[in-house]
Design a protein around this motif. Structure first.
Motif, PDB file in Angstrom:
ATOM      1  N   PRO A   1       6.939   4.287  14.044  1.00 56.67           N
ATOM      2  CA  PRO A   1       7.749   5.314  14.500  1.00 56.67           C
ATOM      3  C   PRO A   1       9.091   5.225  14.044  1.00 56.67           C
ATOM      4  N   THR A   2       9.670   6.602  14.018  1.00 57.90           N
ATOM      5  CA  THR A   2      11.182   6.848  13.529  1.00 57.90           C
ATOM      6  C   THR A   2      12.109   6.127  14.172  1.00 57.90           C
ATOM      7  N   ASP A   3      11.522   5.884  15.643  1.00 59.32           N
ATOM      8  CA  ASP A   3      12.513   5.279  16.604  1.00 59.32           C
ATOM      9  C   ASP A   3      12.659   3.939  16.388  1.00 59.32           C
ATOM     10  N   LEU A   4      11.871   3.168  15.707  1.00 56.33           N
ATOM     11  CA  LEU A   4      11.990   1.850  15.426  1.00 56.33           C
ATOM     12  C   LEU A   4      12.503   1.369  13.819  1.00 56.33           C
TER      13      LEU A   4
ATOM     14  N   ARG B   1      19.685  16.535  23.936  1.00 55.59           N
ATOM     15  CA  ARG B   1      18.874  17.623  23.518  1.00 55.59           C
ATOM     16  C   ARG B   1      17.540  18.149  24.309  1.00 55.59           C
ATOM     17  N   ALA B   2      16.932  16.758  24.871  1.00 59.67           N
ATOM     18  CA  ALA B   2      15.942  16.899  25.392  1.00 59.67           C
ATOM     19  C   ALA B   2      15.759  17.871  26.606  1.00 59.67           C
ATOM     20  N   SER B   3      17.058  18.159  27.230  1.00 58.49           N
ATOM     21  CA  SER B   3      17.179  19.445  28.113  1.00 58.49           C
ATOM     22  C   SER B   3      16.519  20.425  27.895  1.00 58.49           C
TER      23      SER B   3
ATOM     24  N   PRO C   1      15.832  21.534  14.611  1.00 56.48           N
ATOM     25  CA  PRO C   1      15.574  22.894  15.264  1.00 56.48           C
ATOM     26  C   PRO C   1      14.675  23.000  16.370  1.00 56.48           C
ATOM     27  N   ILE C   2      14.591  24.129  17.109  1.00 54.41           N
ATOM     28  CA  ILE C   2      13.659  24.153  18.092  1.00 54.41           C
ATOM     29  C   ILE C   2      12.603  25.283  17.909  1.00 54.41           C
ATOM     30  N   ASP C   3      12.766  25.808  16.641  1.00 52.52           N
ATOM     31  CA  ASP C   3      11.846  27.056  16.123  1.00 52.52           C
ATOM     32  C   ASP C   3      10.438  26.906  16.655  1.00 52.52           C
ATOM     33  N   LEU C   4       9.863  25.837  16.544  1.00 52.98           N
ATOM     34  CA  LEU C   4       8.363  25.688  16.889  1.00 52.98           C
ATOM     35  C   LEU C   4       8.148  25.954  18.558  1.00 52.98           C
ATOM     36  N   HIS C   5       9.257  25.237  19.212  1.00 51.01           N
ATOM     37  CA  HIS C   5       8.924  25.545  20.785  1.00 51.01           C
ATOM     38  C   HIS C   5       9.018  27.047  21.090  1.00 51.01           C
ATOM     39  N   LEU C   6       9.760  27.759  20.128  1.00 51.00           N
ATOM     40  CA  LEU C   6      10.004  29.162  20.534  1.00 51.00           C
ATOM     41  C   LEU C   6       8.799  29.870  19.967  1.00 51.00           C
TER      42      LEU C   6
ATOM     43  N   VAL D   1       4.464  18.306  13.072  1.00 48.82           N
ATOM     44  CA  VAL D   1       4.098  17.761  14.162  1.00 48.82           C
ATOM     45  C   VAL D   1       5.623  17.580  14.905  1.00 48.82           C
ATOM     46  N   THR D   2       5.541  18.129  16.179  1.00 52.65           N
ATOM     47  CA  THR D   2       6.748  18.006  17.010  1.00 52.65           C
ATOM     48  C   THR D   2       6.322  17.310  18.603  1.00 52.65           C
ATOM     49  N   VAL D   3       7.152  16.331  18.805  1.00 48.69           N
ATOM     50  CA  VAL D   3       7.113  15.834  20.123  1.00 48.69           C
ATOM     51  C   VAL D   3       7.339  16.714  21.244  1.00 48.69           C
ATOM     52  N   GLY D   4       8.675  17.182  21.187  1.00 51.44           N
ATOM     53  CA  GLY D   4       9.098  17.901  22.025  1.00 51.44           C
ATOM     54  C   GLY D   4       8.601  19.329  22.209  1.00 51.44           C
ATOM     55  N   GLY D   5       8.352  19.959  20.842  1.00 50.06           N
ATOM     56  CA  GLY D   5       7.457  21.242  20.931  1.00 50.06           C
ATOM     57  C   GLY D   5       6.171  21.013  21.617  1.00 50.06           C
TER      58      GLY D   5
ATOM     59  N   ALA E   1       9.485   3.953  30.194  1.00 51.69           N
ATOM     60  CA  ALA E   1       9.657   4.702  28.997  1.00 51.69           C
ATOM     61  C   ALA E   1      10.664   5.920  29.224  1.00 51.69           C
ATOM     62  N   LYS E   2      11.814   6.095  28.799  1.00 48.16           N
ATOM     63  CA  LYS E   2      12.863   7.298  28.717  1.00 48.16           C
ATOM     64  C   LYS E   2      12.192   8.404  28.228  1.00 48.16           C
ATOM     65  N   ASN E   3      11.604   8.527  27.151  1.00 49.75           N
ATOM     66  CA  ASN E   3      10.815   9.462  26.615  1.00 49.75           C
ATOM     67  C   ASN E   3       9.713   9.837  27.003  1.00 49.75           C
ATOM     68  N   ALA E   4       9.212   9.288  28.066  1.00 53.44           N
ATOM     69  CA  ALA E   4       8.313   9.730  28.863  1.00 53.44           C
ATOM     70  C   ALA E   4       8.740  10.337  30.093  1.00 53.44           C
ATOM     71  N   ALA E   5       9.759   9.720  30.595  1.00 51.19           N
ATOM     72  CA  ALA E   5      10.294  10.148  31.978  1.00 51.19           C
ATOM     73  C   ALA E   5      10.908  11.503  31.799  1.00 51.19           C
ATOM     74  N   LEU E   6      11.529  11.610  30.539  1.00 55.78           N
ATOM     75  CA  LEU E   6      12.379  13.009  30.500  1.00 55.78           C
ATOM     76  C   LEU E   6      11.419  14.254  30.786  1.00 55.78           C
ATOM     77  N   PRO E   7      10.321  14.395  29.636  1.00 60.77           N
ATOM     78  CA  PRO E   7       9.620  15.266  30.010  1.00 60.77           C
ATOM     79  C   PRO E   7       8.976  15.666  31.460  1.00 60.77           C
TER      80      PRO E   7
ATOM     81  N   THR F   1      10.431   9.645   6.973  1.00 62.39           N
ATOM     82  CA  THR F   1      10.075  11.030   6.771  1.00 62.39           C
ATOM     83  C   THR F   1      10.163  12.343   8.002  1.00 62.39           C
ATOM     84  N   VAL F   2      10.403  11.589   9.191  1.00 66.47           N
ATOM     85  CA  VAL F   2      10.455  12.467  10.367  1.00 66.47           C
ATOM     86  C   VAL F   2      11.862  13.403  10.340  1.00 66.47           C
ATOM     87  N   PHE F   3      13.213  12.417  10.244  1.00 64.61           N
ATOM     88  CA  PHE F   3      14.271  13.189  10.180  1.00 64.61           C
ATOM     89  C   PHE F   3      15.076  13.035   8.878  1.00 64.61           C
TER      90      PHE F   3
HETATM   91  C1  UD1 Z   1      11.207  13.202  20.198  1.00 61.95           C
HETATM   92  C2  UD1 Z   1      11.764  11.816  20.676  1.00 61.95           C
HETATM   93  C3  UD1 Z   1      12.500  11.090  19.584  1.00 61.95           C
HETATM   94  C4  UD1 Z   1      11.779  10.691  18.573  1.00 61.95           C
HETATM   95  C5  UD1 Z   1      10.950  11.988  17.924  1.00 61.95           C
HETATM   96  C6  UD1 Z   1      10.209  11.858  16.778  1.00 61.95           C
HETATM   97  C7  UD1 Z   1      12.266  12.467  22.842  1.00 61.95           C
HETATM   98  C8  UD1 Z   1      13.034  12.817  24.257  1.00 61.95           C
HETATM   99  N1  UD1 Z   1      12.846  12.168  21.833  1.00 61.95           N
HETATM  100  O1  UD1 Z   1      12.417  13.908  19.899  1.00 61.95           O
HETATM  101  O2  UD1 Z   1      13.152  10.024  20.307  1.00 61.95           O
HETATM  102  O3  UD1 Z   1      12.544  10.327  17.615  1.00 61.95           O
HETATM  103  O4  UD1 Z   1      10.179  12.682  18.954  1.00 61.95           O
HETATM  104  O5  UD1 Z   1       9.281  10.805  17.266  1.00 61.95           O
HETATM  105  O6  UD1 Z   1      10.944  12.214  23.314  1.00 61.95           O
HETATM  106  N2  UD1 Z   1      10.990  20.094  14.305  1.00 61.95           N
HETATM  107  C9  UD1 Z   1      11.101  21.390  13.636  1.00 61.95           C
HETATM  108  N3  UD1 Z   1      10.854  22.492  14.540  1.00 61.95           N
HETATM  109  C10 UD1 Z   1      10.698  22.323  15.991  1.00 61.95           C
HETATM  110  C11 UD1 Z   1      10.855  20.715  16.418  1.00 61.95           C
HETATM  111  C12 UD1 Z   1      11.111  19.794  15.488  1.00 61.95           C
HETATM  112  O7  UD1 Z   1      11.184  21.517  12.473  1.00 61.95           O
HETATM  113  O8  UD1 Z   1      10.979  23.386  16.704  1.00 61.95           O
HETATM  114  C13 UD1 Z   1      10.987  18.944  13.382  1.00 61.95           C
HETATM  115  C14 UD1 Z   1      12.219  18.099  13.408  1.00 61.95           C
HETATM  116  O9  UD1 Z   1      13.356  18.631  12.903  1.00 61.95           O
HETATM  117  C15 UD1 Z   1      11.782  16.614  12.830  1.00 61.95           C
HETATM  118  C16 UD1 Z   1      10.382  16.767  13.306  1.00 61.95           C
HETATM  119  O10 UD1 Z   1       9.869  18.236  13.677  1.00 61.95           O
HETATM  120  O11 UD1 Z   1      12.168  16.693  11.489  1.00 61.95           O
HETATM  121  C17 UD1 Z   1       9.836  16.168  14.483  1.00 61.95           C
HETATM  122  O12 UD1 Z   1      10.877  16.298  15.494  1.00 61.95           O
HETATM  123  P1  UD1 Z   1      10.225  16.306  16.966  1.00 61.95           P
HETATM  124  O13 UD1 Z   1       8.962  15.487  17.215  1.00 61.95           O
HETATM  125  O14 UD1 Z   1      10.387  17.325  17.703  1.00 61.95           O
HETATM  126  O15 UD1 Z   1      11.450  15.368  17.822  1.00 61.95           O
HETATM  127  P2  UD1 Z   1      12.054  15.524  19.229  1.00 61.95           P
HETATM  128  O16 UD1 Z   1      10.945  15.924  20.030  1.00 61.95           O
HETATM  129  O17 UD1 Z   1      13.424  16.083  19.218  1.00 61.95           O
END
Ligand code: UD1
Length: 433
Positions: free
Chosen positions: A319-322, A109-111, A139-144, A178-182, A38-44, A342-344
């Protein structure tokens, strides 16, 4: 605004001059195909290596553009990366730089996931702001906010985010969305924080679980991963380890849909069907026979399938990715389906391209109405707009009469390992040109 138009024009030019995928619609796909890592597991997980000096060894890392971009970023920070046969090795020594440049982050972006580990281990990280992308503002506001909850000071200037701390302190943080990257970024940061961190409304995606499992192998104390509350007890030091990256559920799902849409019989091996329950339920509801074992899924030939509605949402929901790939399947279903995203906020860019192939789809804000036209798609030149959109165009091309030429295939190469070889092995007429 002008800059964006200029950048888009350059991308368009580059895209047009790059590889294309030529798909000739044909008969059913048949056979067995293996899912990649899985790319999305390998990157983090690759970014998590920044938490521990020494040699990290990984199996099942997919050979993809995004992995190359990750390696490039890790190297720019002073790490060594190498392929040793099928093993991917990362050698981490004390970093030479804590800065991830615009040129590297812009590509992927995953960088931004390098920020949590660098901040936790070195007390400092400077990472370019990722900016917008084709599927929405992301956005990345929730990470921050999460880093701030652990005591980091965050400043933003000249397009870069600066994070600094003497020592991160454990804390409780509730993700507003809910944010995966966050979740991944803050979870990684918390592993070396002093005290206990509790992440509430955390993402439950299988990739989060795979990352947590690697962090635990490195010595982290984490529980609750895979649920919406993750508890992390900070430790003083982490150590390199070895890990096999989980199977790519999105690639596996795409291959299963390829079997379904061509009325074929395809078995996907080395996958985890329990990660794809939402897709399997919808395929069955539509009329497909799907059989699963603990690590395989088979779709059986079905002549006629019904339109079903889907709504994308965080795991374990659809999943939004499908979404784009499922839309291709619904474009040739019997009846009308409603696809809600509903995700993006801007993830229907594939709609106009599917319509160029003869699909009858009306996109509205976050909802698309798909009126199935079974057997009526016709090949055409189309433009891939993002990774999963490219996959949906390839799937539609498999059943469109004549030739479909998918341009800007570099999007596909970011996330699908040798898709054309895998589909060819099942009997598809597909080639790169
Ligand atoms: C990851 C996946 C991507 C997948 C997505 C949702 C990786 C590398 N990418 O992306 O393939 O489509 O999850 O399953 O794993 N959001 C905020 N603030 C933040 C972060 C996110 O508002 O700080 C919002 C986003 O705009 C979006 C939602 O949260 O509407 C979900 O995004 P997020 O889960 O963070 O997606 P990624 O981690 O970028």
């Amino acid at each position: 605004m002008l800059l964006w138009i200029f950048q888009d024009a350059i991308e368009l030019f580059v895209g047009l001059s790059m590889d294309k995928m030529v798909v000739t619609g044909g008969g059913p796909l048949r056979g067995t195909v293996k899912a990649s890592g899985a790319k999305n597991a390998a990157l983090p997980i690759l970014f998590s290596t920044l938490l521990a000096e020494g040699q990290h060894i990984f199996r099942n890392v997919p050979k993809l553009k995004d992995i190359e971009s990750t390696a490039e970023l890790l190297q720019s920070l002073g790490c060594e990366t190498s392929w040793d046969g099928d093993l991917f090795k990362v050698n981490v020594s004390a970093l030479q730089s804590y800065e991830a440049s615009y040129d590297l982050v812009r590509k992927m972006r995953a960088s931004f996931l390098c920020m949590g580990p660098m901040l936790a281990k070195y007390g400092e990280a400077v990472v370019s702001q990722p900016g917008g992308c084709a599927i929405g503002s992301r956005p990345i506001d929730l990470h921050l906010e999460g880093f701030k909850a652990l005591g980091a000071e965050i400043t933003q200037r000249e397009g870069y985010v600066h994070a600094a701390t003497k020592k991160l302190q454990g804390g409780t943080f509730l993700f507003e969305t809910v944010t995966v990257g966050g979740t991944e970024n803050v979870m990684m940061a918390a592993t070396l924080a002093e005290g206990i961190t509790v992440l509430e409304n955390a993402a439950k995606e299988p990739e989060i679980v795979d990352l947590a499992e690697y962090l635990i192998k490195m010595g982290a104390k984490i529980s609750g991963h895979g649920t919406s509350v993750i508890r992390i007890e900070g430790v003083r030091k982490l150590f390199p380890a070895e890990h096999t990256i989980m199977a790519d559920r999105i690639e596996a799902g795409t291959l299963l849909i390829a079997g379904a849409i061509t009325k074929g019989q395809v078995t996907v091996t080395n996958c985890i069907p329990s990660h794809l329950e939402a897709l399997i339920i919808k395929l069955r509801e539509s009329g497909f026979k799907i059989e699963t074992t603990s690590d395989t899924m088979t779709v059986f030939p079905t002549e006629k399938w019904e339109a079903v509605d889907i709504t994308t949402a965080p795991h374990p929901l659809f999943p939004t990715d499908l979404q784009a790939q499922f839309m291709a399947l619904m474009a040739v279903a019997h009846g009308t389906s409603v696809i809600s995203e509903t995700v993006f906020e801007n993830r229907f860019m594939h709609v106009t391209e599917l319509c160029r192939l003869g699909a009858d789809i009306t996109p509205k804000t976050r909802v698309a109405v798909v009126r199935g036209v079974p057997g009526q798609l016709t090949g055409a030149p189309v433009m891939a707009t993002d990774l999963r959109a490219s996959a949906s165009l390839v799937l539609a091309g498999l059943v469109a009469s004549g030739e479909t030429v998918v341009n800007r295939i570099y999007h596909l190469d970011r996330g699908y390992e040798k898709l054309e070889d895998k589909l060819s092995s099942l009997g598809a007429k597909i080639r790169r040109s």
